[in-house]
Design an enzyme around this catalytic site. Structure first.
Site, PDB file in Angstrom:
ATOM      1  N   GLY A  28      20.297  46.286  19.328  1.00 49.11           N
ATOM      2  CA  GLY A  28      20.892  46.111  20.140  1.00 49.11           C
ATOM      3  C   GLY A  28      21.731  44.750  18.949  1.00 49.11           C
ATOM      4  N   GLY A  30      24.269  43.058  20.140  1.00 50.25           N
ATOM      5  CA  GLY A  30      24.685  41.582  20.765  1.00 50.25           C
ATOM      6  C   GLY A  30      25.145  39.818  20.015  1.00 50.25           C
ATOM      7  CG  PHE A  31      27.040  37.305  21.658  1.00 50.23           C
ATOM      8  CD1 PHE A  31      27.606  36.439  20.996  1.00 50.23           C
ATOM      9  CD2 PHE A  31      27.359  37.800  22.638  1.00 50.23           C
ATOM     10  CE1 PHE A  31      28.842  36.940  21.133  1.00 50.23           C
ATOM     11  CE2 PHE A  31      28.699  37.472  23.322  1.00 50.23           C
ATOM     12  CZ  PHE A  31      29.625  36.709  22.039  1.00 50.23           C
ATOM     13  CB  VAL A  96      16.837  52.395  20.629  1.00 47.88           C
ATOM     14  CG1 VAL A  96      15.329  52.657  22.160  1.00 47.88           C
ATOM     15  CG2 VAL A  96      16.651  52.434  20.363  1.00 47.88           C
ATOM     16  CD  GLU A 187      37.688  34.153  31.916  1.00 53.44           C
ATOM     17  OE1 GLU A 187      37.223  33.945  31.553  1.00 53.44           O
ATOM     18  OE2 GLU A 187      37.030  35.981  31.216  1.00 53.44           O
ATOM     19  CG  ASP A 316      23.332  40.007  28.935  1.00 54.03           C
ATOM     20  OD1 ASP A 316      23.793  38.494  29.462  1.00 54.03           O
ATOM     21  OD2 ASP A 316      25.052  40.562  28.643  1.00 54.03           O
TER      22      ASP A 316
END
Length: 447
Positions: A28, A30-31, A96, A187, A316
């Site tokens: 992953g 991501g962050f 994966v 938003e 997450d």
């Protein structure tokens, strides 16, 4: 004089040294995954980061792509570029599909990769609460593909309304339903109103885009439930002043191509956007580990899977609690902190030193923008609303964008949009859009 290919030498050196070092596989980009990889830059390990996409995505600004405010390249950067100077890191493009815990191997769709330490940062996808068929009619917002699909549907709704002579059909085309009253839903709703009333105001001849109706639906009793009640109330009032219709305490029980059933009543709308819930990736199933109701892997204080102190789950897809029992939120800041913490645990294990104390999330605050000059921010004792909150939100998000060029371009685009209300990424790029309603591709498990 014989010239030496320095790039080739460097690659060979890296390959040779990697064979004798502990193998850290991060799934992953991501962050959390990027934070873990970068924090291991000087550690005596070899890092392999795997993602099924070649880019790191700044998800908090995806709604700007979905509403034509920014282009995808302004909120994403190639993972290889981010890690290009990290000599102990390698990047693989791959999907994966499982983890073989007995053999300590990550199973890709076309290969296997061994590990000594494994970090799963595979993120989450949208959850339709047992109705996956709704995804075709109500796309969520988790990837660039999702954002472009939503942008396509929003812009196409106005184009179709311009051509349609039937009043009821035109009204349905100009009705936009956003399901979910969290930050993403708030938003999106605010920005769609801004597009309709300002950016598109002079572009059509038969329709008035300002007549578009934006409805924000939340099954709970208030918007932004993770914020203090007074900020939720402020956000609702500001959205309504913008022109958004807010419906609270009304659950969605059906979605199709022509609308949704909200609170037991049929609502005709040709554009529905899903921002109501998320489900974790299959990491818990891959590991044979316990999971919570949302499918997130339950981890211990070291963010490792019980019984496997070399396997970590972050972001997450992890269910994490602070020592005081508070659940760590699924925010970018939390994922970055978890990635850095796991890197510290791995470094301690490699050096045979004592592990860090259990992970504690340092809450940096919650932020949500509502519309032009309006946002809400919760710093605990300090709370901001209106223009000051919006200004802080803008600066904070620009700061965390990857790369100087991305920040500079975002600043210029936002400044231009602020002055003119123009939105420069208003492109419909697919073919045959007038005759068909494209479905959203499935969201990947690692992003």
């Amino acid at each position: 004089m014989q010239l030496v290919d320095k790039t080739a030498v460097t690659a060979e050196d890296r390959s040779a040294s990697a064979g004798s070092l502990p193998r850290v596989v991060i799934v992953g980009g991501g962050f959390g995954g990027i934070a873990a990889a970068k924090a291991l830059a000087r550690a005596p390990v070899h890092v392999t980061l795997i993602d099924r996409r070649n880019h790191h995505l700044f998800q908090p600004l995806l709604y700007q792509v979905a509403t034509a405010g920014l282009s995808p390249a302004q909120i994403a950067a190639p993972i290889r570029v981010i890690l290009r100077h990290q000599q102990n890191a390698n990047v693989l493009l791959g999907e994966v599909v499982d983890v073989d815990m007995n053999r300590r191997e990550v199973v890709l769709s076309d290969a296997r990769l061994g590990f000594d330490f494994l970090v799963l940062a595979t993120g989450a996808r949208h959850s339709y609460f047992g109705h996956p068929d709704w995804e075709t009619f109500a796309p969520g917002l988790k990837s660039i593909e999702d954002a472009l699909e939503i942008r396509r549907r929003i812009l196409l709704a106005f184009e179709k309304a311009e051509r349609d002579e039937d009043a009821d059909a035109r009204k349905a085309l100009l009705t936009f339903v956003v399901i979910g009253g969290g930050p993403t839903g708030v938003e999106l709703a605010g920005k769609i109103v801004e597009i309709a009333r300002h950016a598109l105001r002079k572009d059509f001849r038969k329709i008035n885009p300002a007549n578009a109706e934006v409805i924000l639906v939340e099954a709970g009793e208030r918007l932004l439930p993770m914020f203090p009640r007074e900020l939720s109330t402020d956000a609702k009032a500001r959205l309504e002043r913008l022109g958004v219709t807010v419906r609270l305490g009304q659950a969605v029980t059906n979605c199709d191509a022509d609308g949704a059933v909200v609170g037991g009543k049929r609502m005709a709308a040709r554009t529905i956007i899903w921002a109501a819930g998320v489900a974790a990736s299959p990491a818990a199933r891959w590991l044979g580990a316990p999971a919570d109701r949302a499918g997130r892997t339950i981890v211990d204080g070291a963010l490792s899977v019980p019984g496997h102190d070399n396997v970590f789950v972050i972001g997450d897809t992890a269910s994490v609690k602070n020592p005081n029992g508070a659940v760590v939120p699924g925010l970018a800041a939390a994922a970055k902190q978890q990635g850095a913490y796991v890197a510290g645990v791995i470094k301690a294990s490699v050096s045979a030193s004592s592990r860090p104390k259990p992970f504690v999330y340092a809450n940096l605050g919650n932020l949500a923008t509502i519309g032009r000059n309006a946002a809400v921010i919760d710093f605990g004792k300090v709370k901001l609303t209106g223009f000051p909150a919006w200004l802080f939100w803008s600066v904070a998000h620009i700061y965390f964008l990857v790369g100087f060029r991305n920040r500079l371009v975002a600043i210029l685009d936002w400044f231009w949009t602020y002055l003119t209300f123009e939105r420069g990424a208003r492109l419909i790029t697919d073919e045959n859009l007038i005759t068909r309603r494209p479905a959203v591709d499935a969201v990947p498990t690692a992003h």
